[in-house]
Design an enzyme around this catalytic site. Structure first.
Site, mmCIF file in Angstrom:
data_model
loop_
_atom_site.group_PDB
_atom_site.id
_atom_site.type_symbol
_atom_site.label_atom_id
_atom_site.label_comp_id
_atom_site.label_asym_id
_atom_site.label_seq_id
_atom_site.Cartn_x
_atom_site.Cartn_y
_atom_site.Cartn_z
ATOM 1 N N ARG A 8 1.632 -0.287 17.938
ATOM 2 C CA ARG A 8 0.718 0.264 16.941
ATOM 3 C C ARG A 8 -0.712 -0.134 17.266
ATOM 4 N NH1 ARG A 8 -1.897 -1.778 12.556
ATOM 5 N NH2 ARG A 8 -0.703 -3.701 12.359
ATOM 6 N N HIS A 58 3.558 -10.046 14.643
ATOM 7 C CA HIS A 58 2.617 -9.554 13.640
ATOM 8 C C HIS A 58 3.117 -8.324 12.869
ATOM 9 C CE1 HIS A 58 -1.172 -8.539 11.817
ATOM 10 N NE2 HIS A 58 -1.188 -7.349 12.404
ATOM 11 N N HIS A 68 0.576 -9.814 18.220
ATOM 12 C CA HIS A 68 -0.871 -9.659 18.090
ATOM 13 C C HIS A 68 -1.584 -10.722 18.922
ATOM 14 C CE1 HIS A 68 -4.777 -9.110 16.348
ATOM 15 N NE2 HIS A 68 -4.341 -8.199 15.506
ATOM 16 N N SER A 115 -8.513 -11.511 12.684
ATOM 17 C CA SER A 115 -8.517 -10.055 12.774
ATOM 18 C C SER A 115 -8.946 -9.517 14.141
ATOM 19 C CB SER A 115 -9.466 -9.494 11.720
ATOM 20 O OG SER A 115 -9.684 -8.128 11.956
ATOM 21 N N LEU A 166 0.816 -1.211 0.000
ATOM 22 C CA LEU A 166 0.000 0.000 0.000
ATOM 23 C C LEU A 166 0.845 1.253 0.000
ATOM 24 C CD1 LEU A 166 -3.027 -1.084 2.111
ATOM 25 C CD2 LEU A 166 -3.031 -0.156 -0.199
ATOM 26 N N ALA A 167 1.970 1.234 0.725
ATOM 27 C CA ALA A 167 2.816 2.424 0.746
ATOM 28 C C ALA A 167 3.469 2.646 -0.614
ATOM 29 C CB ALA A 167 3.877 2.287 1.841
ATOM 30 N N GLY A 168 4.086 1.615 -1.152
ATOM 31 C CA GLY A 168 4.832 1.762 -2.413
ATOM 32 C C GLY A 168 3.934 2.073 -3.586
ATOM 33 N N ARG A 211 -3.178 -3.999 21.589
ATOM 34 C CA ARG A 211 -2.657 -5.352 21.366
ATOM 35 C C ARG A 211 -1.603 -5.769 22.386
ATOM 36 N NH1 ARG A 211 -2.263 -4.774 14.796
ATOM 37 N NH2 ARG A 211 -4.513 -4.800 14.523
HETATM 38 C C1 LIG Z 1 -2.457 -10.788 8.597
HETATM 39 C C2 LIG Z 1 -2.308 -9.302 8.688
HETATM 40 C C3 LIG Z 1 -3.433 -8.509 8.825
HETATM 41 C C4 LIG Z 1 -3.292 -7.126 8.931
HETATM 42 N N1 LIG Z 1 -4.425 -6.363 9.054
HETATM 43 C C5 LIG Z 1 -4.300 -5.019 9.137
HETATM 44 C C6 LIG Z 1 -5.459 -4.197 9.240
HETATM 45 O O1 LIG Z 1 -6.592 -4.673 9.246
HETATM 46 N N2 LIG Z 1 -5.284 -2.858 9.307
HETATM 47 C C7 LIG Z 1 -4.057 -2.292 9.290
HETATM 48 O O2 LIG Z 1 -3.963 -1.056 9.366
HETATM 49 N N3 LIG Z 1 -2.944 -3.047 9.177
HETATM 50 C C8 LIG Z 1 -3.031 -4.385 9.086
HETATM 51 N N4 LIG Z 1 -1.899 -5.153 8.981
HETATM 52 C C9 LIG Z 1 -0.595 -4.496 8.793
HETATM 53 C C10 LIG Z 1 -0.471 -4.013 7.346
HETATM 54 O O3 LIG Z 1 -1.033 -4.955 6.476
HETATM 55 C C11 LIG Z 1 0.970 -3.777 6.922
HETATM 56 O O4 LIG Z 1 1.655 -3.068 7.903
HETATM 57 C C12 LIG Z 1 1.011 -2.973 5.641
HETATM 58 O O5 LIG Z 1 0.221 -3.577 4.654
HETATM 59 C C13 LIG Z 1 2.433 -2.811 5.148
HETATM 60 O O6 LIG Z 1 2.401 -2.170 3.905
HETATM 61 P P1 LIG Z 1 3.731 -1.748 3.173
HETATM 62 O O7 LIG Z 1 3.320 -1.156 1.876
HETATM 63 O O8 LIG Z 1 4.563 -0.934 4.078
HETATM 64 O O9 LIG Z 1 4.538 -3.116 2.939
HETATM 65 P P2 LIG Z 1 4.119 -4.490 2.233
HETATM 66 O O10 LIG Z 1 2.675 -4.602 1.955
HETATM 67 O O11 LIG Z 1 4.773 -5.553 3.056
HETATM 68 O O12 LIG Z 1 4.813 -4.412 0.836
HETATM 69 C C14 LIG Z 1 6.186 -4.542 0.666
HETATM 70 C C15 LIG Z 1 6.512 -4.419 -0.796
HETATM 71 O O13 LIG Z 1 7.912 -4.378 -0.941
HETATM 72 C C16 LIG Z 1 8.332 -5.321 -1.907
HETATM 73 N N5 LIG Z 1 9.674 -5.732 -1.522
HETATM 74 C C17 LIG Z 1 10.117 -6.187 -0.320
HETATM 75 N N6 LIG Z 1 11.448 -6.353 -0.350
HETATM 76 C C18 LIG Z 1 11.859 -5.989 -1.585
HETATM 77 C C19 LIG Z 1 13.114 -5.925 -2.230
HETATM 78 N N7 LIG Z 1 14.242 -6.229 -1.601
HETATM 79 N N8 LIG Z 1 13.162 -5.530 -3.525
HETATM 80 C C20 LIG Z 1 12.021 -5.192 -4.193
HETATM 81 N N9 LIG Z 1 10.814 -5.194 -3.611
HETATM 82 C C21 LIG Z 1 10.736 -5.592 -2.335
HETATM 83 C C22 LIG Z 1 7.293 -6.402 -1.897
HETATM 84 O O14 LIG Z 1 7.299 -7.046 -3.149
HETATM 85 C C23 LIG Z 1 6.026 -5.584 -1.663
HETATM 86 O O15 LIG Z 1 5.583 -5.077 -2.883
HETATM 87 C C24 LIG Z 1 -2.014 -6.531 8.894
HETATM 88 C C25 LIG Z 1 -0.895 -7.340 8.778
HETATM 89 C C26 LIG Z 1 -1.031 -8.716 8.690
HETATM 90 C C27 LIG Z 1 0.193 -9.558 8.622
#
Ligand SMILES: Cc1cc2nc3c(=O)[nH]c(=O)nc-3n(C[C@H](O)[C@H](O)[C@H](O)COP(=O)(O)OP(=O)(O)OC[C@H]3O[C@@H](n4cnc5c(N)ncnc54)[C@H](O)[C@@H]3O)c2cc1C
Length: 659
Positions: free
Chosen positions: A455, A421, A268, A286, A45-47, A339
């Site tokens: 968090r 988590h 969690h 969840s 979501l961030a990227g 949590r």
């Molecule tokens: C089961 C579960 C349920 C959750 N539910 C919730 C919720 O309901 N609400 C909430 O707010 N949060 C929730 N979270 C937390 C939340 O999902 C994550 O913190 C958040 O999605 C992280 O997003 P991100 O974009 O930072 O990283 P990620 O979604 O982890 O994305 C990382 C990206 O980086 C890429 N990447 C990684 N390493 C490399 C590399 N070396 N080179 C190139 N690409 C790379 C991957 O391919 C991916 O595209 C949950 C987490 C889990 C595990």
């Protein structure tokens, strides 16, 4: 002389900061002809949100991910929801209240100004996502629906059944695809960043591996943004996707980026318990389930023993013999305590012998009361897919009636236990989300920014999308505005050459060991060490033992690892070995930080520092800072640098969820 950290927070009272900040932006003219290039690593979501926004603003974006599609990023796992201070329920919510809850939830260890900004842009995120067509749940009248998450007494969590992350990512992905189509974003799937390239002290590019061909590729740009997620998989068993790794973040750390608060790891409370030694992953149930599910263990130790022996079932225990321990200990928040608090309370009950499964490491999450009150249809509407997921894994359907005592129906409860988590720690960033290396930015879970020591639920998606849609697109321009006069550097520079050679040499080293142990067997052992000595309850003694064991195991990794195949073509074992090398660095960093922080706060619980009631005992006098670590080479202790915390808008006090 101690190093000083400039977090670039604009002066002025907190609520004014972000507005004032935006007003002083030196905007690079959007859609300009300057051809500024930005690398965004990650499509979670961030990227994805950052790449789409930067593309829309006119930058040329190179966007990489390790999966075969951006839609498969770990973010799709997010179930429960995303917070925003819309106050649709008219229950007294506000930007200030979200800000306050987040700072308090983080046990007063977050940077205040960042959190305020996060709360301020939270509402924009919901509007943005609705405009993209994200199908948030709605009330009968059409209004977006909300539910409650831990640490809040208002309903501010927006959700799409139990698939919020997936739906949000589909929204971000459609914006990203639009920019791919417009030629502003060039997407590289199945590419992994192996190193960041620093030229004249600035991040100027990366070395990536094409995971299908094994070839190393050089990318140069005016700035690099990493959005590569958290480091939870250091513990081997976690709720994170199997592919989650911290290689990109650790490489940035090795190249000089500070790593902040690594010991703040979230455990969690509601995960399906570990059931054997052959597992490679844990499943989250969840937090939203705590809206209607009640957590309990038996009051009588003989009932607990019978449950553990399998001679009794949960639904046979009458109401008066159940200990709803969260409601008992924390009447004001009950099952919706944050949590860290809920996890510790579950551990406390299980440690005392009241656990309810055959390992004694589980508590019940029971929907009997809410199903009796609301009916099974309403509960299924809210949690249907989570009930089905639980049944698929455990063969127990929590909506099945199991018993009737005194005319009251009892349903089969879920069994849950805490698990690793989320990681609050991450690459240190200033207010502009820039790391300590100029030109290198970090967003989403891989930075340390907004959650302090713990968090709150539904705040990770909020932070990731705030960073990607609304913060980085502004702040990165301060850096890029100066870069306009600098041409993009050539990938033929000696710095690129050296970085590529080093990555190549590392792969050769790992392949040549040809020992007897698989990557997974060593990773699993590392996970056991982490959980036992650097997990939910930490002590100085245990952390030292953990560090010693990690050093020994790392030696075993260096001398006895077996990676089959070659570096040409697809070699998943080699990729996992690279990740494991970095999990070792990360594990030690978590332990160093935990050992240096002689207090308990949020997810970091040092058993020596607790109140008589077993609550975390902070030491604000000595530890009111962000702990930033600077790499000093393999095998050496990293150096601690402190960023003092300053609070203006919130009074720092002891967290209280009792009344
Ligand atoms: C089961 C579960 C349920 C959750 N539910 C919730 C919720 O309901 N609400 C909430 O707010 N949060 C929730 N979270 C937390 C939340 O999902 C994550 O913190 C958040 O999605 C992280 O997003 P991100 O974009 O930072 O990283 P990620 O979604 O982890 O994305 C990382 C990206 O980086 C890429 N990447 C990684 N390493 C490399 C590399 N070396 N080179 C190139 N690409 C790379 C991957 O391919 C991916 O595209 C949950 C987490 C889990 C595990």
């Amino acid at each position: 002389m101690a190093k000083v950290i400039d977090s670039k927070i604009p002066a002025g009272p907190v609520p004014e900061k972000w507005k004032e900040y935006k007003a002083h932006q030196r905007l690079v003219n959007p859609k300009n002809k300057l051809k500024l290039d930005v690398i965004v690593v990650g499509t979670g979501l961030a990227g994805a949100s950052a790449a789409a926004s930067l593309g829309e603003m006119g930058f040329n974006v190179i966007n990489l991910c390790i999966q075969d599609s951006p839609r498969r990023a770990h973010s799709i796992a997010a179930q429960g929801g995303i917070n925003a201070a819309k106050c649709y329920q008219n229950d007294g919510d506000s930007v200030y209240r979200l800000f306050y809850d987040t700072v308090k939830g983080g046990d007063y260890r977050a940077r205040e100004a960042n959190v305020y900004r996060l709360a301020e842009v939270s509402n924009n995120i919901i509007d943005q996502c609705v405009a993209q067509g994200v199908p948030f749940a709605r009330e009968y009248g059409g209004m977006l629906a909300n539910r409650s998450f831990g640490g809040a007494q208002v309903s501010r969590t927006f959700y799409a059944k139990g698939q919020t992350g997936q739906q949000l990512l589909l929204g971000a992905y459609s914006s990203l695809s639009c920019q791919v189509n417009a030629g502003k974003v060039k997407l590289y799937t199945r590419y992994e960043m192996e190193d960041v390239v620093i030229v004249d002290g600035r991040a100027r590019g990366i070395i990536a591996k094409d995971l299908c061909t094994g070839k190393l590729v050089r990318f140069s740009a005016n700035a690099v943004v990493i959005a590569t997620g958290g480091y939870g998989n250091t513990y081997f068993l976690s709720t994170n996707a199997m592919g989650c790794n911290c290689t990109a973040a650790v490489q940035c750390y090795r190249k000089g980026a500070y790593f902040a608060n690594p010991s703040y790891v979230q455990i969690h409370p509601t995960c399906i318990p570990v059931h054997g030694d052959k597992q490679s992953k844990l499943t989250l149930m969840s937090e939203s389930l705590r809206n209607d599910g009640r957590i309990w263990v038996p009051k009588k130790i003989e009932d607990a023993k019978a449950l553990q022996a399998g001679t009794k079932q949960g639904w046979e225990i009458p109401e008066e013999d159940r200990d709803y321990y969260l409601e008992r200990r924390y009447p004001a928040f009950g099952n919706l305590v944050p949590r860290d608090v809920a996890s510790r309370a579950a551990k406390e009950r299980c440690d005392k012998g009241f656990g309810v499964n055959n390992t004694g490491l589980a508590v019940f999450l029971d929907f009997s009361e809410s199903i009796n009150r609301l009916g099974i249809d309403v509960i299924m509407q809210r949690y249907g897919n989570l009930f089905e997921m639980y049944e698929e894994i455990t063969d127990v359907f929590p909506g099945d009636v199991a018993n009737e005592i005194n005319g009251v129906k009892y349903y089969k409860p879920m069994m849950i236990y805490p698990a690793i988590h989320y990681t609050m720690g991450g690459i240190w960033v200033d207010y502009e989300l820039q790391t300590s290396i100029p030109g290198l930015f970090a967003i989403g879970e891989c930075n340390f920014s907004d959650h302090g020591a713990n968090r709150l639920g539904a705040s990770a998606l909020m932070q990731g999308l705030a960073d990607g849609y609304f913060v980085l697109p502004y702040t990165i321009q301060n850096y890029l505005a100066d870069q306009a006069v600098w041409p993009k550097v050539s990938t033929n520079l000696p710095e690129f050459e050296a970085a590529e050679k080093a990555v190549d040499a590392e792969m050769d080293r790992l392949l040549k060991i040809q020992g007897k142990r698989s990557v997974d067997s060593i990773h699993k052992e590392l996970g056991h060490i982490m959980w036992e000595y650097v997990g939910m309850g930490r002590t100085a003694e245990g952390l030292k033992t953990g560090l010693k064991k990690m050093h020994e195991l790392e030696k075993e990794f260096d001398e006895n690892l077996f990676v089959p195949g070659t570096k040409e073509g697809l070699n998943i074992e080699l990729d996992k070995a690279i990740h494991l090398r970095d999990f070792f660095t990360m594990g030690q960093l978590v332990a160093f930080d935990a050992l240096s922080r002689n207090e308990s706060c949020g997810g970091h619980f040092r058993e020596e520092y607790q109140t008589e009631e077993g609550e975390a005992k902070r030491d604000d006098e000595n530890y009111f800072y962000v702990g930033c670590w600077e790499y000093q080479g393999k095998g050496n202790e990293p150096e601690l640098i402190k960023e003092p915390l300053e609070y203006e808008a919130i009074k720092v006090q002891t967290r209280n969820y009792k009344n």
